[in-house]
Write a protein that holds these residues in place. Structure first.
Motif, PDB file in Angstrom:
ATOM      1  N   LYS A 193      -9.949 -19.432  -4.855  1.00  0.00           N
ATOM      2  CA  LYS A 193     -10.655 -20.711  -4.809  1.00  0.00           C
ATOM      3  C   LYS A 193      -9.751 -21.825  -5.293  1.00  0.00           C
ATOM      4  O   LYS A 193      -8.882 -21.619  -6.136  1.00  0.00           O
ATOM      5  N   VAL A 194      -9.997 -22.998  -4.762  1.00  0.00           N
ATOM      6  CA  VAL A 194      -9.394 -24.213  -5.292  1.00  0.00           C
ATOM      7  C   VAL A 194     -10.374 -24.701  -6.348  1.00  0.00           C
ATOM      8  O   VAL A 194     -11.458 -25.178  -6.034  1.00  0.00           O
ATOM      9  N   THR A 195     -10.012 -24.515  -7.625  1.00  0.00           N
ATOM     10  CA  THR A 195     -10.942 -24.848  -8.701  1.00  0.00           C
ATOM     11  C   THR A 195     -10.830 -26.292  -9.149  1.00  0.00           C
ATOM     12  O   THR A 195     -11.719 -26.795  -9.831  1.00  0.00           O
ATOM     13  N   ASP A 237      -6.168 -36.364  -6.853  1.00  0.00           N
ATOM     14  CA  ASP A 237      -4.959 -37.028  -6.349  1.00  0.00           C
ATOM     15  C   ASP A 237      -3.672 -36.475  -6.952  1.00  0.00           C
ATOM     16  O   ASP A 237      -2.620 -36.525  -6.329  1.00  0.00           O
ATOM     17  N   THR A 238      -3.738 -35.938  -8.166  1.00  0.00           N
ATOM     18  CA  THR A 238      -2.519 -35.511  -8.852  1.00  0.00           C
ATOM     19  C   THR A 238      -2.471 -34.037  -9.219  1.00  0.00           C
ATOM     20  O   THR A 238      -1.399 -33.514  -9.482  1.00  0.00           O
ATOM     21  N   THR A 239      -3.618 -33.345  -9.250  1.00  0.00           N
ATOM     22  CA  THR A 239      -3.668 -31.978  -9.781  1.00  0.00           C
ATOM     23  C   THR A 239      -4.335 -31.014  -8.809  1.00  0.00           C
ATOM     24  O   THR A 239      -5.355 -31.339  -8.194  1.00  0.00           O
ATOM     25  N   LEU A 240      -3.754 -29.822  -8.722  1.00  0.00           N
ATOM     26  CA  LEU A 240      -4.334 -28.719  -7.952  1.00  0.00           C
ATOM     27  C   LEU A 240      -4.369 -27.497  -8.859  1.00  0.00           C
ATOM     28  O   LEU A 240      -3.345 -27.113  -9.422  1.00  0.00           O
ATOM     29  N   ASN A 241      -5.550 -26.923  -9.035  1.00  0.00           N
ATOM     30  CA  ASN A 241      -5.688 -25.622  -9.689  1.00  0.00           C
ATOM     31  C   ASN A 241      -6.115 -24.637  -8.615  1.00  0.00           C
ATOM     32  O   ASN A 241      -7.188 -24.778  -8.025  1.00  0.00           O
ATOM     33  N   LEU A 242      -5.263 -23.667  -8.374  1.00  0.00           N
ATOM     34  CA  LEU A 242      -5.474 -22.663  -7.342  1.00  0.00           C
ATOM     35  C   LEU A 242      -5.632 -21.311  -8.014  1.00  0.00           C
ATOM     36  O   LEU A 242      -4.705 -20.830  -8.666  1.00  0.00           O
ATOM     37  N   THR A 243      -6.808 -20.710  -7.885  1.00  0.00           N
ATOM     38  CA  THR A 243      -7.082 -19.407  -8.497  1.00  0.00           C
ATOM     39  C   THR A 243      -7.066 -18.336  -7.424  1.00  0.00           C
ATOM     40  O   THR A 243      -7.845 -18.384  -6.477  1.00  0.00           O
ATOM     41  N   ILE A 244      -6.157 -17.381  -7.581  1.00  0.00           N
ATOM     42  CA  ILE A 244      -6.057 -16.236  -6.683  1.00  0.00           C
ATOM     43  C   ILE A 244      -6.679 -15.047  -7.402  1.00  0.00           C
ATOM     44  O   ILE A 244      -6.308 -14.736  -8.538  1.00  0.00           O
ATOM     45  N   GLU A 245      -7.639 -14.397  -6.745  1.00  0.00           N
ATOM     46  CA  GLU A 245      -8.385 -13.314  -7.360  1.00  0.00           C
ATOM     47  C   GLU A 245      -7.929 -11.959  -6.838  1.00  0.00           C
ATOM     48  O   GLU A 245      -7.581 -11.818  -5.669  1.00  0.00           O
ATOM     49  N   PRO A 247     -12.435  -1.880  -9.020  1.00  0.00           N
ATOM     50  CA  PRO A 247     -13.841  -2.179  -9.335  1.00  0.00           C
ATOM     51  C   PRO A 247     -14.167  -2.167 -10.823  1.00  0.00           C
ATOM     52  O   PRO A 247     -15.248  -2.581 -11.218  1.00  0.00           O
ATOM     53  N   THR A 248     -13.230  -1.720 -11.669  1.00  0.00           N
ATOM     54  CA  THR A 248     -13.502  -1.662 -13.107  1.00  0.00           C
ATOM     55  C   THR A 248     -13.031  -2.914 -13.842  1.00  0.00           C
ATOM     56  O   THR A 248     -13.234  -3.036 -15.043  1.00  0.00           O
ATOM     57  N   GLU A 249     -12.376  -3.837 -13.102  1.00  0.00           N
ATOM     58  CA  GLU A 249     -11.909  -5.057 -13.759  1.00  0.00           C
ATOM     59  C   GLU A 249     -11.724  -6.176 -12.733  1.00  0.00           C
ATOM     60  O   GLU A 249     -11.504  -5.934 -11.552  1.00  0.00           O
ATOM     61  N   TYR A 250     -11.821  -7.388 -13.228  1.00  0.00           N
ATOM     62  CA  TYR A 250     -11.564  -8.579 -12.429  1.00  0.00           C
ATOM     63  C   TYR A 250     -10.252  -9.178 -12.923  1.00  0.00           C
ATOM     64  O   TYR A 250     -10.052  -9.332 -14.127  1.00  0.00           O
ATOM     65  N   GLN A 251      -9.352  -9.501 -11.996  1.00  0.00           N
ATOM     66  CA  GLN A 251      -8.087 -10.134 -12.360  1.00  0.00           C
ATOM     67  C   GLN A 251      -7.916 -11.401 -11.534  1.00  0.00           C
ATOM     68  O   GLN A 251      -8.296 -11.441 -10.359  1.00  0.00           O
ATOM     69  N   SER A 252      -7.314 -12.403 -12.144  1.00  0.00           N
ATOM     70  CA  SER A 252      -7.002 -13.624 -11.407  1.00  0.00           C
ATOM     71  C   SER A 252      -5.753 -14.274 -11.995  1.00  0.00           C
ATOM     72  O   SER A 252      -5.396 -14.045 -13.148  1.00  0.00           O
ATOM     73  N   VAL A 253      -5.109 -15.067 -11.156  1.00  0.00           N
ATOM     74  CA  VAL A 253      -4.005 -15.921 -11.581  1.00  0.00           C
ATOM     75  C   VAL A 253      -4.363 -17.332 -11.138  1.00  0.00           C
ATOM     76  O   VAL A 253      -4.646 -17.563  -9.957  1.00  0.00           O
ATOM     77  N   THR A 254      -4.396 -18.255 -12.090  1.00  0.00           N
ATOM     78  CA  THR A 254      -4.670 -19.653 -11.777  1.00  0.00           C
ATOM     79  C   THR A 254      -3.383 -20.442 -11.937  1.00  0.00           C
ATOM     80  O   THR A 254      -2.799 -20.480 -13.025  1.00  0.00           O
ATOM     81  N   THR A 296      -6.473 -20.572   5.349  1.00  0.00           N
ATOM     82  CA  THR A 296      -7.744 -21.193   5.692  1.00  0.00           C
ATOM     83  C   THR A 296      -8.334 -21.718   4.393  1.00  0.00           C
ATOM     84  O   THR A 296      -8.236 -21.075   3.349  1.00  0.00           O
ATOM     85  N   TYR A 297      -8.916 -22.901   4.471  1.00  0.00           N
ATOM     86  CA  TYR A 297      -9.509 -23.535   3.296  1.00  0.00           C
ATOM     87  C   TYR A 297     -10.858 -24.111   3.687  1.00  0.00           C
ATOM     88  O   TYR A 297     -10.944 -24.931   4.600  1.00  0.00           O
ATOM     89  N   ASP A 298     -11.908 -23.665   3.020  1.00  0.00           N
ATOM     90  CA  ASP A 298     -13.252 -24.167   3.246  1.00  0.00           C
ATOM     91  C   ASP A 298     -13.542 -25.232   2.195  1.00  0.00           C
ATOM     92  O   ASP A 298     -13.720 -24.905   1.013  1.00  0.00           O
ATOM     93  N   LYS A 299     -13.582 -26.482   2.606  1.00  0.00           N
ATOM     94  CA  LYS A 299     -13.777 -27.594   1.662  1.00  0.00           C
ATOM     95  C   LYS A 299     -15.130 -27.531   0.965  1.00  0.00           C
ATOM     96  O   LYS A 299     -15.264 -27.978  -0.167  1.00  0.00           O
ATOM     97  N   GLY A 300     -16.128 -26.963   1.645  1.00  0.00           N
ATOM     98  CA  GLY A 300     -17.464 -26.884   1.058  1.00  0.00           C
ATOM     99  C   GLY A 300     -17.550 -25.891  -0.081  1.00  0.00           C
ATOM    100  O   GLY A 300     -18.057 -26.195  -1.154  1.00  0.00           O
ATOM    101  N   THR A 301     -17.046 -24.678   0.146  1.00  0.00           N
ATOM    102  CA  THR A 301     -17.130 -23.635  -0.882  1.00  0.00           C
ATOM    103  C   THR A 301     -15.884 -23.577  -1.752  1.00  0.00           C
ATOM    104  O   THR A 301     -15.861 -22.866  -2.749  1.00  0.00           O
ATOM    105  N   LYS A 302     -14.826 -24.283  -1.338  1.00  0.00           N
ATOM    106  CA  LYS A 302     -13.518 -24.302  -2.023  1.00  0.00           C
ATOM    107  C   LYS A 302     -12.779 -22.968  -1.910  1.00  0.00           C
ATOM    108  O   LYS A 302     -11.802 -22.736  -2.597  1.00  0.00           O
ATOM    109  N   ALA A 303     -13.257 -22.077  -1.034  1.00  0.00           N
ATOM    110  CA  ALA A 303     -12.609 -20.778  -0.834  1.00  0.00           C
ATOM    111  C   ALA A 303     -11.313 -20.966  -0.039  1.00  0.00           C
ATOM    112  O   ALA A 303     -11.250 -21.768   0.897  1.00  0.00           O
ATOM    113  N   ILE A 304     -10.286 -20.218  -0.428  1.00  0.00           N
ATOM    114  CA  ILE A 304      -9.007 -20.272   0.265  1.00  0.00           C
ATOM    115  C   ILE A 304      -8.505 -18.850   0.487  1.00  0.00           C
ATOM    116  O   ILE A 304      -8.738 -17.964  -0.334  1.00  0.00           O
ATOM    117  N   GLN A 305      -7.864 -18.661   1.625  1.00  0.00           N
ATOM    118  CA  GLN A 305      -7.219 -17.386   1.932  1.00  0.00           C
ATOM    119  C   GLN A 305      -5.819 -17.712   2.429  1.00  0.00           C
ATOM    120  O   GLN A 305      -5.645 -18.511   3.335  1.00  0.00           O
TER     121      GLN A 305
END
Length: 158
Positions: A123-125, A129-137, A142-149, A101-110
């Motif tokens: 999120k789709v950050t 036309d040529t580039t997609l940056n996809l950040t998976i959180e 709860p002691t740290e935030y991790q992501s892969v973009t 699911t992709y919300d174009k307004g908030t750029k949230a993706i699941q």
């Protein structure tokens, strides 16, 4: 005096309608298509600590991988790697169908991979036309935030 009133009314009407600029339509780029991963950035931010990021540039085999967003809700990701048995050649590492699911307004993706219980959320950050940056959180700790973009480029189909 009537002519002056008519002129003023006409000028007011012109100003009120003349400011609409139909050229300002927003060009919406679709997520659907085939994307080639180029690199990924892993980020770790401990609570109260300093953020750390590591950039991983893909090998030629890894760049053969593809993310396919086939429709508005389904896709497939195929990861390639360097072959351990045949050095210099590539082999499929992972091959997963997914729904998303992709919300174009908030750029949230699941993204929910077939056979895997917990979906990836992020999120789709960047999407043009040529580039997609996809950040998976990953917020399970709860002691740290991790992501892969993942940085990807669109593959033009011929």
């Amino acid at each position: 005096m009537k002519k002056l009133a008519l002129l003023f009314a006409g000028l007011s009407l012109f100003v009120a309608t003349g400011c609409n600029n139909d050229d300002e339509t927003v060009h919406e780029v679709p997520l659907t298509g085939v994307w080639q991963p180029i690199k990924e950035v892993h980020t770790l931010v401990p609570v109260g600590g300093s953020p750390v990021s590591d950039e991983i540039t893909y090998t030629t085999c890894q760049k053969d991988s593809r993310w396919r967003f086939n429709t508005e809700t389904a896709g497939k990701v195929t990861w390639w790697r360097d072959s351990a048995l045949n050095p210099g050649s590539c082999e499929i590492d992972e091959d997963h169908n997914f729904t998303y699911t992709y919300d174009k307004g908030t750029k949230a993706i699941q993204i929910k991979y077939q056979g895997i219980v917990e979906p990836d959320k992020g999120k789709v950050t960047k999407l043009d036309d040529t580039t997609l940056n996809l950040t998976i959180e990953d917020t399970t700790d709860p002691t740290e935030y991790q992501s892969v973009t993942y940085t990807m480029k669109r593959v033009v189909q011929q």
